[in-house]
Design an enzyme around this catalytic site. Sequence first.
Site, PDB file in Angstrom:
ATOM      1  N   THR A   1      33.787 -22.747  10.499  1.00  0.00           N
ATOM      2  CA  THR A   1      32.953 -23.268   9.415  1.00  0.00           C
ATOM      3  C   THR A   1      32.664 -22.119   8.453  1.00  0.00           C
ATOM      4  O   THR A   1      32.501 -20.970   8.865  1.00  0.00           O
ATOM      5  CB  THR A   1      31.644 -23.866   9.952  1.00  0.00           C
ATOM      6  OG1 THR A   1      30.985 -22.901  10.768  1.00  0.00           O
ATOM      7  CG2 THR A   1      31.919 -25.114  10.752  1.00  0.00           C
TER       8      THR A   1
ATOM      9  N   VAL B   1      30.129 -21.070   6.457  1.00  0.00           N
ATOM     10  CA  VAL B   1      28.892 -20.292   6.524  1.00  0.00           C
ATOM     11  C   VAL B   1      28.901 -19.391   7.757  1.00  0.00           C
ATOM     12  O   VAL B   1      28.557 -18.203   7.691  1.00  0.00           O
ATOM     13  CB  VAL B   1      27.657 -21.212   6.521  1.00  0.00           C
ATOM     14  CG1 VAL B   1      26.378 -20.405   6.747  1.00  0.00           C
ATOM     15  CG2 VAL B   1      27.557 -21.975   5.207  1.00  0.00           C
ATOM     16  N   CYS B   2      29.308 -19.943   8.891  1.00  0.00           N
ATOM     17  CA  CYS B   2      29.370 -19.156  10.122  1.00  0.00           C
ATOM     18  C   CYS B   2      30.325 -17.975   9.989  1.00  0.00           C
ATOM     19  O   CYS B   2      30.064 -16.883  10.497  1.00  0.00           O
ATOM     20  CB  CYS B   2      29.813 -20.025  11.297  1.00  0.00           C
ATOM     21  SG  CYS B   2      28.706 -21.402  11.666  1.00  0.00           S
ATOM     22  N   THR B   3      31.423 -18.201   9.306  1.00  0.00           N
ATOM     23  CA  THR B   3      32.399 -17.129   9.111  1.00  0.00           C
ATOM     24  C   THR B   3      31.780 -15.969   8.355  1.00  0.00           C
ATOM     25  O   THR B   3      31.973 -14.801   8.706  1.00  0.00           O
ATOM     26  CB  THR B   3      33.633 -17.670   8.368  1.00  0.00           C
ATOM     27  OG1 THR B   3      34.253 -18.693   9.163  1.00  0.00           O
ATOM     28  CG2 THR B   3      34.643 -16.567   8.096  1.00  0.00           C
TER      29      THR B   3
ATOM     30  N   LEU C   1      29.222 -14.097  10.802  1.00  0.00           N
ATOM     31  CA  LEU C   1      29.824 -13.187  11.777  1.00  0.00           C
ATOM     32  C   LEU C   1      30.433 -11.970  11.094  1.00  0.00           C
ATOM     33  O   LEU C   1      30.386 -10.862  11.635  1.00  0.00           O
ATOM     34  CB  LEU C   1      30.860 -13.919  12.635  1.00  0.00           C
ATOM     35  CG  LEU C   1      30.260 -14.499  13.922  1.00  0.00           C
ATOM     36  CD1 LEU C   1      29.324 -15.656  13.622  1.00  0.00           C
ATOM     37  CD2 LEU C   1      31.347 -14.928  14.894  1.00  0.00           C
TER      38      LEU C   1
END
Length: 212
Positions: free
Chosen positions: A42, A44-46, A49
Amino acid sequence: MTLRLGDTAPDFTQESTAGPISFHEWAGNSWVVLFSHPADFTPVCTTELGKTAALSTEFAKRGVKPIAVSVDPLESHGKWVNDINETQNTTVNFPILADADRKVATLYDMIHPSSLANATVRSVFIIDPKHVIRTTFTYPASTGRNFDEILRVIDSLQLTDSHKVATPANWKDGDDVVIIPALQDPAEIAQRFPKGYKAVKPYLRLTPQPNK
């Protein structure tokens, strides 16, 4: 299970991109930031991290170990790490838990009962070296986390653990701090804060940040 500030962070053993992790043993005597993600790949998650990897030096100098979790399987995580490194121009150097059986998500109440069973909320747990939960944040899936705020809170926790102070609104590392109201002995105040302090009100005393 509802976790509150002051509770012991639940222990677990789970697969990760760094191999099997027994959480309390892995954490050791470090601070930990445990944070969950709705799903691999996804956008935003990328970015989150990637930002965590970029801040590795900042986490390390505070003695903090970051660890991420999503309920996607390990194979997916491996492919995602490659994608993160490529798109965010960084190197993911912290574990991502592969919580396919939702063991960790259940222990930490990361799945809202009205959401998809495989979509964790965007949670953050700041855990101290005694494995005690000191701070929690929960964000909606559409909103990326503010990592400056996560580091700011860690700075505050570490400072206030070692000195009889609290941090005021919008405090940042290096700003004045508040002498806690319970500290009333003038001799102890003078000993603890040799640079002096300013009394804004009888109940509000500000002092330069003490040496860490």
